[in-house]
Design an enzyme around this catalytic site. Structure first.
Site, PDB file in Angstrom:
ATOM      1  N   THR A  37       0.877  -1.233   0.089  1.00 33.01           N
ATOM      2  CA  THR A  37       0.036  -0.023  -0.085  1.00 33.01           C
ATOM      3  C   THR A  37       0.873   1.393  -0.053  1.00 33.01           C
ATOM      4  OG1 THR A  37      -1.929  -1.108   1.022  1.00 33.01           O
ATOM      5  CG2 THR A  37      -1.750   1.222   1.409  1.00 33.01           C
ATOM      6  N   HIS A  39      18.843  29.997  16.688  1.00 28.56           N
ATOM      7  CA  HIS A  39      18.391  31.168  16.716  1.00 28.56           C
ATOM      8  C   HIS A  39      18.583  31.924  15.283  1.00 28.56           C
ATOM      9  CE1 HIS A  39      16.111  34.787  17.803  1.00 28.56           C
ATOM     10  NE2 HIS A  39      17.137  35.678  17.214  1.00 28.56           N
TER      11      HIS A  39
END
Length: 472
Positions: A38, A455
């Site tokens: 699948t 950051h």
């Protein structure tokens, strides 16, 4: 009767079992469907190959808030090109995988279905009987559709067929409220079709954390036509080649109609246990879920609750989590245990993550907030919860994101992370450090302050969610 050392039913994750340790064994692989299963052929992989261009197109339409205008209409979408790129690659993998297995001297592939006629004895669709001391059930699951008038019309599709249609339809009606419906609604809407989603219940993505599901439902309603609490009743053909789907309200006798070029039935999947005739082999099947019953080592249980020696199962046929990464994990467990019965390992189903590749993307692991509160009440504990908005960290500012959140649920006393739930761009990647923390026992406080967070990356939304939790 042909005998083998090992018989594997299913060519999805079952096909990955055959490592070097199996080279000396006579192995049969049985699968009447497309080789590869699948995920490769009609599931995870092709759908995500559609999701990516749809996501690019939809995100481009939303750039106006950043001062950029991009016009992406359905006229700019070359559906046949997208489709052929996807299946040109996938079909070659399936064909190549089958050819490779057929080339191995000790592997026999049966391209047909088979069922049990007795303990460790199978019969193929063509009538050939097979047996082996070791049988591994990896036969997966299949789509379910409601048996209503018109369900067999050519305009009506499931996830098995809809990705190979010849052209992008102008109008698509999607029936269902789960992850398959959510992903295809995004695909067709993102590529420019007019989408209507119909769902029987009032809530989409019912398995998700309530806050995440509610936020997604709002986003879905802003992107495509959303009709909840309606049940499909009949599909009729129209003279122009379209169809009309009639639905009835779950709240009364009121009806509604939608005209569509394609109707997609995304109404769930069921395990293929019944196709195996498990009763003939004494295999226990859960009467409600229809899942084959297994123990922690993936050994199949008999109807008396005892282990059926030499019979194993993995993936959708036995697991409530219909996820490829779960099937792959279970396949590794079975591959080891078959060859090392004196050193059995167990499957680890503690922290199973999942993602929904819709718009916005969703990712989840562990307990929802409601489940955590129930756990806390039962165990005399207290939880702490933080929902951190993407738009409150620097990269979220850059994206001008107004919908994304990272939600973390933890034990207030110990800092143990109980669950994490994200909705927003790149959620399936952002959740990974939280999965890692849960899997290796890193508590929220250690995770927040025990490492650098780049950051200004979007990962700071995870950091700030952890820092926002309150502890004793």
């Amino acid at each position: 009767m042909r005998t083998f050392d090992v018989i594997i039913i299913g060519s999805g994750s079952g096909n990955s079992l055959l490592g070097p340790e199996y080279d000396a064994l006579d192995v049969a692989i049985i699968d009447g469907g497309t080789f590869g299963g699948t995920c490769l052929n009609v599931g995870c992989i092709p759908t995500k190959m559609y999701v990516y261009p749809a996501e690019i197109a939809q995100s481009a339409r939303e750039l106006s808030g950043l001062g950029v205008s991009v016009d992406v209409s359905s006229d700019a979408v070359d559906w046949p090109s997208i489709r052929d790129r996807i299946f040109g690659r996938i079909d070659a993998i399936s064909t190549g995988g089958l050819a490779y297995r057929n080339s191995l001297p000790r592997v026999t592939v049966f391209q047909e279905y088979a069922h049990f006629i007795g303990p460790k004895t199978l019969e193929t669709a063509s009538g050939e009987q097979l047996s082996a001391p070791t049988i591994i059930l990896a036969s997966g699951s299949r789509v379910m559709v409601p048996q209503i008038p018109g369900i067999d019309l050519p305009q009506v599709h499931t996830s098995d067929t809809v990705m190979r249609i010849p052209q992008l339809p102008r109008r698509v009606v999607i029936v269902g409220g789960g992850y398959i419906a959510a992903e295809f609604a995004h695909v067709f809407n993102g590529l420019g079709a007019e989408v209507t989603q119909i769902n029987r219940s009032s809530r989409l993505l019912r398995g998700q954390d309530t806050e995440i599901a509610e936020r997604f439902q709002q986003c879905a309603g802003d992107q495509w036509n959303l009709a909840t609490e309606w049940t499909p009743e009949q599909i009729t053909p129209n003279d122009d080649g379209s169809v009309t789907l009639r639905s009835i309200s779950t709240q009364g006798a009121e009806t509604r109609e939608e005209v569509a070029d394609v109707v997609l039935m995304a109404t769930g999947r069921r395990p293929n246990s019944d196709l195996l005739n498990p009763q003939a082999a004494g295999i226990a099947v859960d009467p409600e879920s229809q899942l084959i019953r297994v123990d922690d080592h993936q050994r199949v249980l008999g109807q008396d609750g005892k282990v059926l020696e030499g019979v194993w199962a993995l993936g959708d046929v036995c697991s409530p989590a219909q996820l490829k990464h779960v099937a792959n994990h279970e396949a590794r467990v079975v591959a080891h245990n078959v060859m090392h019965p004196e050193d059995l390992v167990t499957s680890d189903h503690r922290f199973i993550p999942a993602a929904v590749f819709t718009h916005p993307e969703i990712a989840t692991v562990g307990m929802t907030e409601d489940q955590a509160r129930a756990w806390a009440q039962e165990n005399g504990a207290e939880i702490t919860v933080k929902s951190q908005a993407f738009g409150d960290v620097a990269y979220g500012w850059a994206m001008a994101d107004q919908t994304g959140i990272c939600k973390v649920v933890a034990d207030r006393a110990t800092g143990k992370i109980l669950g994490a739930h994200l909705i927003g761009p790149h959620s399936s990647m952002l959740i990974q450090p939280l999965i890692q923390a849960m899997s290796f026992g890193l508590d929220a406080r250690q995770m927040a302050r025990g490492q650098y967070w780049i950051h200004p990356s979007l990962a700071e939304v995870v950091e700030n969610a952890l820092l926002g939790l309150e502890f004793d």
